[in-house]
Design an enzyme around this catalytic site. Sequence first.
Site, mmCIF file in Angstrom:
data_model
loop_
_atom_site.group_PDB
_atom_site.id
_atom_site.type_symbol
_atom_site.label_atom_id
_atom_site.label_comp_id
_atom_site.label_asym_id
_atom_site.label_seq_id
_atom_site.Cartn_x
_atom_site.Cartn_y
_atom_site.Cartn_z
ATOM 1 N N MET A 9 23.759 148.668 -27.726
ATOM 2 C CA MET A 9 24.484 147.691 -28.533
ATOM 3 C C MET A 9 25.979 147.803 -28.247
ATOM 4 O O MET A 9 26.525 148.886 -28.121
ATOM 5 C CB MET A 9 24.223 147.898 -30.026
ATOM 6 C CG MET A 9 22.823 147.554 -30.449
ATOM 7 S SD MET A 9 22.397 145.829 -30.232
ATOM 8 C CE MET A 9 23.294 145.106 -31.571
ATOM 9 N N PRO A 10 26.646 146.684 -28.192
ATOM 10 C CA PRO A 10 28.068 146.686 -27.854
ATOM 11 C C PRO A 10 28.971 146.862 -29.069
ATOM 12 O O PRO A 10 28.522 146.900 -30.204
ATOM 13 C CB PRO A 10 28.278 145.300 -27.266
ATOM 14 C CG PRO A 10 27.324 144.452 -28.038
ATOM 15 C CD PRO A 10 26.109 145.342 -28.247
ATOM 16 N N MET A 11 30.235 146.923 -28.753
ATOM 17 C CA MET A 11 31.284 146.917 -29.764
ATOM 18 C C MET A 11 31.995 145.568 -29.641
ATOM 19 O O MET A 11 32.365 145.151 -28.544
ATOM 20 C CB MET A 11 32.280 148.048 -29.520
ATOM 21 C CG MET A 11 33.458 148.022 -30.487
ATOM 22 S SD MET A 11 34.631 149.344 -30.161
ATOM 23 C CE MET A 11 33.654 150.759 -30.628
#
Length: 72
Positions: A9-11
């Site tokens: 999951m990204p930021m």
Amino acid sequence: MSESKDQKMPMIRIEMFEGRTVEQKRACAKALTRAFVETCGGTPEALQIVFTDVAKHDWAFGGRLGSDPKPE
């Protein structure tokens, strides 16, 4: 070692002029999280969102500072 879905999951980083309230940021985080998970997958707990408030005099566009008066 395989990566779990959560580790992928990204930021999301949001830079904006200062002045939004905590309530506005909370609502934005909730809406972005919901939209991201619905469109890209993952879990809400894995998504990170960072808000960066920037003073208008620290942001320039079109050759002028955000704090400069708009040209007539």
